[in-house]
Design a protein around this motif. Structure first.
Motif, PDB file in Angstrom:
ATOM      1  N   VAL A 148       0.926  -1.245   0.004  1.00  0.00           N
ATOM      2  CA  VAL A 148       0.015   0.047  -0.072  1.00  0.00           C
ATOM      3  C   VAL A 148       0.825   1.231  -0.020  1.00  0.00           C
ATOM      4  CG1 VAL A 148      -1.800   1.387   1.315  1.00  0.00           C
ATOM      5  CG2 VAL A 148      -1.748  -1.169   1.317  1.00  0.00           C
ATOM      6  N   PHE A 149       0.408   2.261  -0.954  1.00  0.00           N
ATOM      7  CA  PHE A 149       1.424   3.466  -1.094  1.00  0.00           C
ATOM      8  C   PHE A 149       0.423   4.637  -0.923  1.00  0.00           C
ATOM      9  CE2 PHE A 149       3.452   0.097  -3.555  1.00  0.00           C
ATOM     10  CZ  PHE A 149       4.592   0.245  -3.253  1.00  0.00           C
ATOM     11  N   PRO A 150       0.732   5.280  -0.113  1.00  0.00           N
ATOM     12  CA  PRO A 150      -0.138   6.767   0.168  1.00  0.00           C
ATOM     13  C   PRO A 150       0.101   7.979  -1.135  1.00  0.00           C
ATOM     14  CG  PRO A 150       1.504   6.995   1.655  1.00  0.00           C
ATOM     15  CD  PRO A 150       1.744   5.573   0.854  1.00  0.00           C
ATOM     16  N   HIS A 162       7.869   6.790  -3.020  1.00  0.00           N
ATOM     17  CA  HIS A 162       8.706   6.916  -2.252  1.00  0.00           C
ATOM     18  C   HIS A 162       8.120   6.641  -0.837  1.00  0.00           C
ATOM     19  CE1 HIS A 162      11.055   8.637  -5.489  1.00  0.00           C
ATOM     20  NE2 HIS A 162      10.113   9.634  -5.741  1.00  0.00           N
ATOM     21  N   ARG A 163       7.064   6.261  -0.668  1.00  0.00           N
ATOM     22  CA  ARG A 163       6.866   5.668   0.752  1.00  0.00           C
ATOM     23  C   ARG A 163       5.613   4.660   0.709  1.00  0.00           C
ATOM     24  NH1 ARG A 163       3.229   7.644   5.127  1.00  0.00           N
ATOM     25  NH2 ARG A 163       2.138   9.130   3.732  1.00  0.00           N
ATOM     26  N   MET A 164       5.818   3.682   1.558  1.00  0.00           N
ATOM     27  CA  MET A 164       5.138   2.560   1.328  1.00  0.00           C
ATOM     28  C   MET A 164       4.583   2.579   3.012  1.00  0.00           C
ATOM     29  SD  MET A 164       6.016  -1.396   0.575  1.00  0.00           S
ATOM     30  CE  MET A 164       7.255  -1.717   1.752  1.00  0.00           C
ATOM     31  N   VAL A 165       3.410   2.088   3.143  1.00  0.00           N
ATOM     32  CA  VAL A 165       2.756   1.928   4.486  1.00  0.00           C
ATOM     33  C   VAL A 165       2.264   0.516   4.906  1.00  0.00           C
ATOM     34  CG1 VAL A 165       2.046   4.519   4.615  1.00  0.00           C
ATOM     35  CG2 VAL A 165       0.459   2.501   3.932  1.00  0.00           C
ATOM     36  N   HIS A 166       2.228  -0.332   3.860  1.00  0.00           N
ATOM     37  CA  HIS A 166       2.034  -1.920   4.135  1.00  0.00           C
ATOM     38  C   HIS A 166       2.768  -2.747   2.989  1.00  0.00           C
ATOM     39  CE1 HIS A 166       0.078  -5.269   5.758  1.00  0.00           C
ATOM     40  NE2 HIS A 166      -0.302  -5.370   4.380  1.00  0.00           N
ATOM     41  N   ALA A 206      -1.130   4.722   8.417  1.00  0.00           N
ATOM     42  CA  ALA A 206      -1.138   5.588   7.495  1.00  0.00           C
ATOM     43  C   ALA A 206       0.155   6.656   7.328  1.00  0.00           C
ATOM     44  CB  ALA A 206      -2.416   6.502   7.370  1.00  0.00           C
ATOM     45  N   SER A 207       0.704   6.863   8.687  1.00  0.00           N
ATOM     46  CA  SER A 207       1.822   7.732   8.678  1.00  0.00           C
ATOM     47  C   SER A 207       3.257   6.895   8.819  1.00  0.00           C
ATOM     48  CB  SER A 207       1.487   8.476  10.272  1.00  0.00           C
ATOM     49  OG  SER A 207       1.700   7.371  11.110  1.00  0.00           O
ATOM     50  N   ALA A 208       3.181   5.549   8.585  1.00  0.00           N
ATOM     51  CA  ALA A 208       4.237   4.866   8.581  1.00  0.00           C
ATOM     52  C   ALA A 208       5.116   5.050   7.180  1.00  0.00           C
ATOM     53  CB  ALA A 208       4.019   3.144   8.471  1.00  0.00           C
ATOM     54  N   ASP A 209       6.257   4.632   7.289  1.00  0.00           N
ATOM     55  CA  ASP A 209       7.306   4.741   6.024  1.00  0.00           C
ATOM     56  C   ASP A 209       8.145   3.778   6.116  1.00  0.00           C
ATOM     57  OD1 ASP A 209       8.929   5.620   3.952  1.00  0.00           O
ATOM     58  OD2 ASP A 209       9.533   7.484   4.814  1.00  0.00           O
ATOM     59  N   TYR A 210       8.133   2.780   5.196  1.00  0.00           N
ATOM     60  CA  TYR A 210       8.702   1.367   5.322  1.00  0.00           C
ATOM     61  C   TYR A 210       9.387   1.374   3.889  1.00  0.00           C
ATOM     62  CZ  TYR A 210       6.001   0.101   9.134  1.00  0.00           C
ATOM     63  OH  TYR A 210       5.294   0.020  10.259  1.00  0.00           O
TER      64      TYR A 210
END
Length: 349
Positions: free
Chosen positions: A241-243, A256-260, A339-343
């Motif tokens: 999942v990418f926001p 550039h940001r993945m949350v799951h 939703a605020s994660a960054d993996y």
């Protein structure tokens, strides 16, 4: 809830992507994250039930034939009657899904489940129908995404999925490395049954890969086929999942940001029924090694997807599209994500 989320944010820094929790801090982080998602269980249950009810209405409300894809997954399908401009008339006063058992039907909140070796960075088309010309049982996927911090659906986040074809192969990875043609599966241990990953040798293949944004109601839908299996792994579908993301000229994307990142599964009983259907009977290991059951999934991926307290359910809720299984299935699942994660968006092995 605020205390719980504070704990969640403090502890999440201990959890590194793509590996199971091992230290006491990592396990505690997983428990805090799980508790936060469990808090959303009633919202998840109602979210899923509403989607199932709408589907049942469209199939059964005076229509003698199976509705088309556009009918099932129409824009605004998950709004209530007032929001969608309806008449408040109930097409069905009672539908089978009304008695569905309420459960926390979410996958593991954080990316402790391995991405696996077959992801194509900047290589997944933005599309809903990912089947291409692959034969197999029709499978429609209804994937909801909920923000664990608010228990509300997340609109406009990109859900990216990929899986094996009916005979267990991934697009772009048709054959083993030449030096490993005669390799035998690992015997014993967490990697029991596994072979080395097949290298990417076909850079044009894209079947059974694709991404699509969630709609205003936090739902992304796909048309695909039921996945096949390969040695050592239970039948599964990978998901990220990418926001936010950038569309590339070739119709794929980068982010550039993945949350799951995680994996979805299917119940063993359904898997074994589909094993007897063509073209799944053509799986090259069907009569030798056979399929791996969920509880024997290598690397403990299925078990890890249940969470430290075994309170998650990473298995699709499947319903028939018609009167018999051969007419296809629709699978529902809801992800609770931070939703605020960054993996990091890569496979760490």
């Amino acid at each position: 809830m605020h205390i719980l989320l504070s704990t969640l944010l403090l502890l999440s820094s201990y959890v590194s992507a793509h590996k199971e929790p091992k230290t006491p801090q990592e396990v505690e982080a997983q428990r805090a994250l799980q508790a936060a998602a469990y808090h959303c269980a009633p919202a998840v249950a109602e979210f899923t039930l509403q989607r199932q009810r709408i589907f049942a209405q469209k199939v059964l409300a005076g229509r003698p034939s199976l509705p088309g894809y556009d009918d099932l997954f129409a824009e605004g399908a998950y709004l209530d009657e007032n929001e969608s401009g309806g008449t408040n008339q109930k097409l069905l006063s009672c539908v089978p899904v009304k008695e569905t058992k309420i459960q926390n039907n979410t996958c593991v909140l954080t990316p402790v489940v391995t991405e696996g070796p077959y992801y194509h960075t900047q290589g997944h088309p933005i599309r809903q129908n990912i089947a291409e010309l692959e034969p197999g049982l029709l499978l429609l996927l209804d994937i909801g995404v909920i923000d664990v911090e608010t228990c509300k659906p997340l609109p406009n986040v990109l859900v990216d999925i990929w899986h094996a074809n009916a005979t267990g192969y991934y697009a772009g990875h048709p054959v083993p490395a030449p030096k490993l043609v005669n390799e035998q599966p690992q015997v014993g241990g967490k990697r029991a049954g596994l072979l080395s990953a097949f290298p990417r040798t076909d850079f044009e293949e894209t079947f059974l890969r694709g991404a699509w944004p969630t709609d205003a109601n936090g739902v992304a839908q796909f048309t695909t086929i039921y996945p096949g299996y390969y040695t050592g792994r239970a039948t599964h579908i990978h998901a990220k999942v990418f926001p936010d993301w950038e569309t590339l000229p070739n119709g794929t994307f980068k982010s550039h940001r993945m949350v799951h990142v995680g994996q979805f599964f299917f119940d063993d009983a359904t898997n074994m029924k589909i094993d007897r259907m063509h073209p799944y009977t053509d799986n090259p290991i069907a009569d030798t090694r056979g399929r791996t059951r969920n509880w024997r999934d290598s690397l403990n991926i299925f078990e890890d997807s249940l969470g430290p307290e075994k309170e998650y359910n990473p298995v699709f809720d499947l319903q028939f599209l018609g009167g018999v299984i051969s007419q296809g299935l629709v699978g529902y699942i809801t992800m609770a994500v931070n939703a605020s994660a960054d993996y990091p968006n890569y496979w760490s092995g």
